[in-house]
Design a protein around this motif. Sequence first.
Motif, PDB file in Angstrom:
ATOM      1  N   LEU A 100      -4.099 -17.691  12.262  1.00  0.00           N
ATOM      2  CA  LEU A 100      -5.024 -18.755  11.853  1.00  0.00           C
ATOM      3  C   LEU A 100      -6.330 -18.206  11.276  1.00  0.00           C
ATOM      4  O   LEU A 100      -7.227 -18.992  10.941  1.00  0.00           O
ATOM      5  N   ARG A 137      -7.167 -16.939   8.424  1.00  0.00           N
ATOM      6  CA  ARG A 137      -7.518 -17.364   7.063  1.00  0.00           C
ATOM      7  C   ARG A 137      -8.102 -18.782   7.036  1.00  0.00           C
ATOM      8  O   ARG A 137      -8.834 -19.144   6.115  1.00  0.00           O
ATOM      9  N   TYR A 138      -7.767 -19.581   8.059  1.00  0.00           N
ATOM     10  CA  TYR A 138      -8.273 -20.954   8.117  1.00  0.00           C
ATOM     11  C   TYR A 138      -9.525 -21.092   8.989  1.00  0.00           C
ATOM     12  O   TYR A 138     -10.431 -21.865   8.666  1.00  0.00           O
TER      13      TYR A 138
END
Length: 320
Positions: A180, A182-183
């Motif tokens: 997660l 990258r988010y």
Amino acid sequence: MKIDKFVLAIIIIVLLAYLFPQLGAKESNIPLDLIGSIGIALIFFFYGLKLHPDKIKNGLKNWKLHILVQLATFLLFPILVLLFKPFITSDNQEMIWLAFLFLAALPSTVSSSVVMVSIANGNIPAAIFNASISGLIGIVITPLWMELFLQQTTTEFDLGTIYIKLATEILLPVILGIILQRYLGKYAAKYNKQLTLFDKSIILLIIYKSFSESFEGKVFTSVKIMDLILIFTVDMVLFFVVYSLIGFLSRKLQFNKEDQITAQFCGTKKSLVHGTVFSKILFPSTISIGIILLPLMLFHAFQIFIISILASKLGTRGKV
């Protein structure tokens, strides 16, 4: 030099555990174990969010530095402690020696290593890589080191069960965090101070729980003031021997000054975060966690103090 706030907080927490042990005792209605387990999972989830895959890839290039740091962390430290094994003559000495082996088998600390390398003008990307990868390696290596000797002192040590706990409380949250990243990575960076405060709060809670049980069970009645002085002295000797050996090997490998600083700072650090978390998982109920954490907490206080002095001194090199 100002005293580190986290070290001061640890001293206060231990004092509170001494004055009010009933809140953290096994009979307490407050579910500190459950809170600690959830907190641990969240610590390593946030840790995964901070691990950018590109930084890990770029960090692999300086392989000599990384090998030296990891060998010092997971091999040199334990070997130095193993040298004292033949001199153990009592159960009390055996327990303290086991606590030192646990200290020696732990990974390097992340945040303070990077901060101190930055102050000393060392190789910051290499420090980030080594401190980060050390935590992941420790999930596998630290239990293996402890298995060699814990099986001799207790029948409750089950490596399979321990790895399941490590996987569910540490490894899976880290992997989920990396996925997660990258988010949510930008939020982890934005609220880094708040996440660090959360990390330390959970560690303080685990320390309180561990020492409350130890004080309630009167475990420390066998630890005299001379024992504390001896433990702290051994901590200092262990630190300076490893620091000097890494410096010697860095010069032999012809590292530049920045890489030498990174090697010495990262290779001598031991993580109190991993120590408190691993102690909760690795050691059976028959062993006092308070005793096990004692050398680590003294080492943590000493390493922060001495590395701060060294970092400040090195950071002024070349300046008028």
